[in-house]
Design an enzyme around this catalytic site. Sequence first.
Site, PDB file in Angstrom:
ATOM      1  N   ARG A 383     -28.213 -10.547 -19.308  1.00  0.00           N
ATOM      2  CA  ARG A 383     -29.363 -10.660 -18.418  1.00  0.00           C
ATOM      3  C   ARG A 383     -30.476  -9.670 -18.752  1.00  0.00           C
ATOM      4  O   ARG A 383     -31.013  -8.959 -17.900  1.00  0.00           O
ATOM      5  CB  ARG A 383     -28.948 -10.492 -16.966  1.00  0.00           C
ATOM      6  CG  ARG A 383     -29.939 -11.238 -16.074  1.00  0.00           C
ATOM      7  CD  ARG A 383     -29.446 -11.413 -14.674  1.00  0.00           C
ATOM      8  NE  ARG A 383     -30.431 -12.213 -13.961  1.00  0.00           N
ATOM      9  CZ  ARG A 383     -30.146 -13.037 -12.964  1.00  0.00           C
ATOM     10  NH1 ARG A 383     -28.927 -13.171 -12.548  1.00  0.00           N
ATOM     11  NH2 ARG A 383     -31.098 -13.712 -12.363  1.00  0.00           N
ATOM     12  N   GLU A 759     -34.717 -11.934 -15.871  1.00  0.00           N
ATOM     13  CA  GLU A 759     -33.933 -10.760 -16.233  1.00  0.00           C
ATOM     14  C   GLU A 759     -34.479  -9.473 -15.664  1.00  0.00           C
ATOM     15  O   GLU A 759     -33.775  -8.460 -15.600  1.00  0.00           O
ATOM     16  CB  GLU A 759     -33.852 -10.693 -17.751  1.00  0.00           C
ATOM     17  CG  GLU A 759     -33.090 -11.909 -18.253  1.00  0.00           C
ATOM     18  CD  GLU A 759     -33.174 -12.107 -19.726  1.00  0.00           C
ATOM     19  OE1 GLU A 759     -34.089 -11.519 -20.327  1.00  0.00           O
ATOM     20  OE2 GLU A 759     -32.362 -12.842 -20.266  1.00  0.00           O
TER      21      GLU A 759
END
Length: 805
Positions: A383, A759
């Site tokens: 992420r 993210e």
Amino acid sequence: MKDEVISRDDRVANLKGMGCSRKRVEDARFTQGKGNYVDDIKLDGMLFGDFVRSPYAHARIKGINAEEALKIPGVLAVLTAEDLAPLGLHWMPTLAGDKQMVLADGKVLFQGQEVAFVVAEDRYAAADGIELVEVDYEELPVIVDPFESLKSDVVLREDLDPNADGAHGPRKHPNHIFTWEAGDKEPTEEVIANADIVAEESMYYHRTHPCPLETCGSVALMDKVNGKLTLWGTFQAPHAIRTIVSLISGIEEHNIRVISPDIGGGFGNKVGAYPGYVCSVVASIVTGRPVKWIEDRMDNLMTTAFARDYWMKGKISATKEGKITGLQCHVTADHGGFDACADPTKFPAGFMNICTGSYDIPTAYLEVDGVYTNKAPGGVSYRCSFRVTEAVYFIERMIEVLAIKLNMDSAELRRINFIKKEQFPYKAALGWEYDSGDYHTAWDKALKTVDYDGLRAEQAQRVEDFKAGKTRKLMGIGLSFFTEIVGAGPVKNCDILGLGMFDSCEIRIHPTGSAIARLGTISQGQGHATTFAQILASEIGLPADSITIEEGDTDTAPYGLGTYGSRSTPVAGAATAMAGRKIRAKAQMIAAYLLEVHDNDVEFDVDRFVVKGAPERFKTMKEIAFAAYNQAIPGLEPGLEAVSYYDPPNMTYPFGAYVCVMDIDVDTGVPEIRRFYALDDCGTRINPMIIEGQVHGGLTEALAVALGQEIAYDDMGNCKTGTLMDFFLPTAWEVPNYETDFTVTPSPHHPIGAKGVGESPHVGGVPCFSNAVQDAFRPFGNTHTNMPHDHWRIWKTANGLGLHD
Ligand code: CDP
């Protein structure tokens, strides 16, 4: 109501275009069990393949005996490296330019490594077969510490010539992979040597894992009659997988169809190529039947795609007033047994060189040494965009450490060092050109919203109360300000294994005014079917509800590099807008023809072209679509289709300001998050509801990593956290109520001004949670402790500071 009398506002609302919190169209399927994941694929005659895995972290393989396994009813074949060698498939290239054993070739380098592939009628027979495959191992010395590895006489990768360069230049030791540098070494050292103030710190960003809900898997079907290979899998980059499969198998690319069906989360775990993909293909070729391979949770945690494992050492210099003058960072990067990082070719340590963060730091130097150890391969961007989480954690901790050295408030230290709004586009010391930002506005808004001064006063009182014995709870205020870098390409400096990182969108408008758009990306839960339709709705004036979005089938979707690193919006989102504009350009000519005026005398207005100065004369996009197919228009081909392959001129630089308020019980080590405020700036916002969901998810994964999630090994290389009993996944119980907020600073080079967001909350969240823990102990002499801050480690910190006396 007739179309003509609907107000303009109603027409805008009807489109559900950009800026609308349109409900996720995919959720009707997902919430009713109608998703189609890889393990849902069931084909006639399908077999199941599974791995015999090494119990040792480092061992020589002296023999494999499959005789007993083959006697199990339903076991059809046991593949070993020997079987794959004649096909040249016992090793495979990694995305980082290294090579990795598909099946153990003479030795194993990590616990859980794939040794043999048992193919059976079903997964139960395969499991029984695995039990009976006899492998003769000779244990070898195990190295789990990268610093030891660089000193050791034990050579891990005996397949590599110790004197030859690696994929990223010279190697200093047989267990060394690469050295990667950015910035100016001597000038930085000089600035730091002559500075008023220098703060130094070493920190370990522990090994962790993306752990998506759905594990990795594939189903291969080799149709020998037609020479066609179809491969379904949990691929975050289906086109790249098709090209790689073609290159390593020799099957021509048009004879390979790769399909990513629904994917249950990726977070970087599903970018790489894994032995299971290769083995399912080979097994299908060998048996002539479809073969499925699906990881169980232990396989997933122990063998595919770890994240982080960075040992970072920093020096930061400043004037007495707190103006930062220089930054130095050295990283020892533990890449495990094979360098299988998923970073762009020219960036062996990803985008770690954004470690100057959001600050105007004139001089900087970064050096990263990649090292082999007896741990699982990977090095994925869990992420985050290619190691940005590590970079942001590093700088946001260094800022706190410097603030302690300066005896200064760290919010103020950040403020006086931020890159100023008027400095954008800003060229950073380590090479990046930040596209846009307004950090001061975001920071001021965040601090004001949480009443930062009030929080600090409360914290000071808490310290007094603690010292007076009135409470056993400390209060921490975690701050972080991050800049992400998302949207890889451009092609000129971003490729993976030579595949340029552009992306694509192809649109086909149907005669009745609905449409299908296909993209080179693939959603793993981010809601692409909802949001890409919104971009198109605003660009082409057809309702989002009339636009189908399709991704993930290489036979139908245009070539693209997939979804990871929050690149979908910056790259494929831009391609979508550009393809929409091509549609609009043709629609303008059709409208002008229908309205019997010159092309330049009509203009686009929400869902139609109107004659300039005569808004009552118009053609809706629906009418135009019908005419495009059914009316002979001189000089124009019939139809209304467009495709765009978009190579972005730069990446986008979303940013954000986070504040976490935490109480810590020093006797139990339990942190209680009282408040979490997250301000994100991702430029133009396509769907505010989806953005909020992305922020909640990213923060929850950040909480996990900061407060407990870890892939840990013992000295023998045994993975100690290979199940969800040991590997921390937060539930609603641990997760606080998040307050989300935003500012909007559009990207100047993106067609609709959007930056990625998926993210950001993870990148900014990890240092924020960690800083909150560290800040609670600052008044008692704490400078830095390593994550994960689980209860035991927090208790130990309190104990080490003498708070239990
Ligand atoms: O590449 P990935 O889809 O993981 O990340 P992203 O580009 O940041 O997008 C995540 C989700 O947020 C998508 O559904 C986007 O359309 C949405 N998004 C948005 O609504 N507005 C933005 N400025 C950025 C993303």
